[in-house]
Design a protein around this motif. Structure first.
Motif, mmCIF file in Angstrom:
data_model
loop_
_atom_site.group_PDB
_atom_site.id
_atom_site.type_symbol
_atom_site.label_atom_id
_atom_site.label_comp_id
_atom_site.label_asym_id
_atom_site.label_seq_id
_atom_site.Cartn_x
_atom_site.Cartn_y
_atom_site.Cartn_z
ATOM 1 N N PRO A 20 0.834 -1.213 0.000
ATOM 2 C CA PRO A 20 0.000 0.000 0.000
ATOM 3 C C PRO A 20 0.869 1.263 0.000
ATOM 4 O O PRO A 20 1.944 1.292 0.605
ATOM 5 N N ILE A 21 0.398 2.305 -0.685
ATOM 6 C CA ILE A 21 1.148 3.553 -0.691
ATOM 7 C C ILE A 21 1.122 4.172 0.703
ATOM 8 O O ILE A 21 0.269 3.857 1.537
ATOM 9 N N GLU A 22 2.070 5.041 0.970
ATOM 10 C CA GLU A 22 2.211 5.651 2.291
ATOM 11 C C GLU A 22 0.923 6.359 2.696
ATOM 12 O O GLU A 22 0.314 7.085 1.914
ATOM 13 N N GLY A 23 0.516 6.123 3.936
ATOM 14 C CA GLY A 23 -0.690 6.767 4.457
ATOM 15 C C GLY A 23 -1.971 5.997 4.205
ATOM 16 O O GLY A 23 -3.047 6.429 4.621
ATOM 17 N N THR A 24 -1.878 4.854 3.535
ATOM 18 C CA THR A 24 -3.080 4.067 3.257
ATOM 19 C C THR A 24 -3.670 3.489 4.543
ATOM 20 O O THR A 24 -2.953 2.902 5.348
ATOM 21 N N ILE A 25 -4.957 3.691 4.724
ATOM 22 C CA ILE A 25 -5.664 3.110 5.867
ATOM 23 C C ILE A 25 -6.443 1.892 5.373
ATOM 24 O O ILE A 25 -7.245 1.988 4.443
ATOM 25 N N ILE A 26 -6.165 0.762 5.983
ATOM 26 C CA ILE A 26 -6.875 -0.469 5.630
ATOM 27 C C ILE A 26 -8.189 -0.494 6.399
ATOM 28 O O ILE A 26 -8.210 -0.521 7.621
ATOM 29 N N LYS A 27 -9.286 -0.469 5.651
ATOM 30 C CA LYS A 27 -10.623 -0.413 6.228
ATOM 31 C C LYS A 27 -11.504 -1.432 5.520
ATOM 32 O O LYS A 27 -11.627 -1.410 4.298
ATOM 33 N N THR A 28 -12.120 -2.303 6.270
ATOM 34 C CA THR A 28 -12.971 -3.334 5.692
ATOM 35 C C THR A 28 -14.220 -2.710 5.082
ATOM 36 O O THR A 28 -14.924 -1.949 5.752
ATOM 37 N N PRO A 29 -14.524 -2.986 3.821
ATOM 38 C CA PRO A 29 -15.745 -2.449 3.203
ATOM 39 C C PRO A 29 -16.983 -2.942 3.944
ATOM 40 O O PRO A 29 -17.037 -4.084 4.408
ATOM 41 N N LYS A 30 -17.985 -2.075 4.035
ATOM 42 C CA LYS A 30 -19.211 -2.434 4.763
ATOM 43 C C LYS A 30 -19.910 -3.629 4.132
ATOM 44 O O LYS A 30 -20.635 -4.369 4.806
ATOM 45 N N GLU A 31 -19.695 -3.833 2.814
ATOM 46 C CA GLU A 31 -20.328 -4.966 2.129
ATOM 47 C C GLU A 31 -19.818 -6.311 2.637
ATOM 48 O O GLU A 31 -20.460 -7.345 2.416
ATOM 49 N N LEU A 32 -18.663 -6.305 3.311
ATOM 50 C CA LEU A 32 -18.075 -7.553 3.808
ATOM 51 C C LEU A 32 -18.341 -7.762 5.298
ATOM 52 O O LEU A 32 -17.747 -8.644 5.921
ATOM 53 N N ILE A 33 -19.233 -6.941 5.867
ATOM 54 C CA ILE A 33 -19.560 -7.036 7.291
ATOM 55 C C ILE A 33 -21.056 -7.296 7.438
ATOM 56 O O ILE A 33 -21.881 -6.576 6.864
ATOM 57 N N ASP A 34 -21.407 -8.353 8.147
ATOM 58 C CA ASP A 34 -22.812 -8.638 8.442
ATOM 59 C C ASP A 34 -22.882 -9.452 9.722
ATOM 60 O O ASP A 34 -21.875 -9.621 10.427
ATOM 61 N N GLU A 35 -24.063 -9.981 10.052
ATOM 62 C CA GLU A 35 -24.223 -10.722 11.300
ATOM 63 C C GLU A 35 -23.363 -11.970 11.329
ATOM 64 O O GLU A 35 -22.837 -12.359 12.379
ATOM 65 N N GLN A 36 -23.223 -12.616 10.173
ATOM 66 C CA GLN A 36 -22.397 -13.826 10.121
ATOM 67 C C GLN A 36 -20.911 -13.487 10.038
ATOM 68 O O GLN A 36 -20.069 -14.320 10.349
ATOM 69 N N HIS A 37 -20.597 -12.272 9.634
ATOM 70 C CA HIS A 37 -19.210 -11.849 9.490
ATOM 71 C C HIS A 37 -19.004 -10.491 10.165
ATOM 72 O O HIS A 37 -18.888 -9.461 9.496
ATOM 73 N N PRO A 38 -18.999 -10.459 11.517
ATOM 74 C CA PRO A 38 -18.761 -9.188 12.219
ATOM 75 C C PRO A 38 -17.362 -8.663 11.928
ATOM 76 O O PRO A 38 -16.458 -9.430 11.580
#
Length: 292
Positions: A239-257
């Motif tokens: 990742p380029i400098e300063g990149t923040i790794i953030k999980t997309p909301k589409e990959l978060i649900d009740e089965q995948h907190p």
């Protein structure tokens, strides 16, 4: 311990037709790549633009590189750990020798490295590596040019310890001397044997975190035996400098907190799991002590 030799990682061909974004072929290719990353954490890539001629030429030039005097090799330095020259006898392995080339898609970076190794110039090396850089390598990359020496005893010896990569992903191709192994179950390993026109794609820890652990990382290592040296080129997407790794909301649900807090790739991350168990808390305390 070895596992059934019938176990094989997926082989996926990347054709020019399949790389046209938005087409049915593109979506089918994306599905196959996703499934391979979810199930195996790696797959074999067949890519028509990387010819056998180019591969042979590159590894021929790598032989020129590894035969340089030690004092010349040691000029490949970096302020970032493991981004410069690492010689035999390091923590990696007695059989390991590697060079680091940062920002490998930048022609000036390749030229500077070439002039450092060959002050009288070696245009062929520079031009060949630059051709590789034009074949889809991303802007932020670390390329490691690696030699694994044949063990003196000709018996099985470690060329590189078992590990996962910290990068987004890694692309590995070699001179057809076997040695790369992946762990398919606890302490069960298989040796990867790929076609001359292929290379291996490996999911990195950063991509695993970004995907909320939907994608798998795989332990891999190099075990050497026999009489031949293994040469490999590993390209790490960083990742380029300063990149923040953030999980997309589409990959978060009740089965995948959400499993990871957002973190900066350029700061040693303490990745707090939202679902902590006692063992996880102990590891977190130890990590906090390490970075305090």
């Amino acid at each position: 311990m070895d596992v059934d030799t019938k176990f094989e990682v997926p082989v996926i061909e990347f054709r020019s037709l399949d790389l046209e974004r938005g087409t049915d072929e593109w979506h089918h290719l994306c599905k196959r790549v996703r499934e391979a990353c979810e199930t195996y954490g790696c797959f074999e890539v067949v890519y028509e633009k990387i010819s056998t001629e180019l591969r042979n030429k590159m590894f021929g030039l790598m032989k020129d590189l590894v035969e340089l005097p030690l004092e010349r090799k040691q000029k490949n330095v970096s302020s970032i750990p493991y981004h410069g020259y690492i010689g035999p006898g390091s923590l990696f392995s007695l059989l390991y020798e590697g060079f680091g080339l940062v920002d490998a898609s930048n022609r000036d970076s390749i030229k500077n490295f070439t002039q450092l190794m060959w002050p009288d110039d070696h245009a062929q090396f520079c031009d060949t590596l630059w051709i590789k850089g034009e074949m889809g390598v991303s802007d932020e990359t670390l390329v490691r040019l690696i030699k694994y020496m044949a063990p003196p005893t000709r018996d099985y010896e470690r060329g590189l310890h078992a590990h996962t990569d910290k990068s987004i992903s890694t692309i590995i191709f070699d001179n057809q001397v076997s040695g790369l192994e992946i762990e398919v179950k606890d302490s069960q390993w298989i040796k990867l044997s790929i076609y001359p026109s292929s290379f291996v794609f490996v999911v990195g820890d950063t991509l695993k975190a970004w995907s909320n652990e939907r994608l798998k990382v795989v332990n891999h290592r190099v075990i050497m035996n026999g009489y031949k040296n293994r040469l490999s080129i590993a390209t790490f997407a960083i990742p380029i400098e300063g990149t923040i790794i953030k999980t997309p909301k589409e990959l978060i649900d009740e089965q995948h907190p959400q499993l990871y807090k957002d973190f900066d790739c350029n700061v040693p991350p303490i990745r707090d799991r939202c679902r902590s168990q006692a063992g996880d808390i102990t590891k977190l305390i130890l990590a906090l002590k390490q970075f305090s």
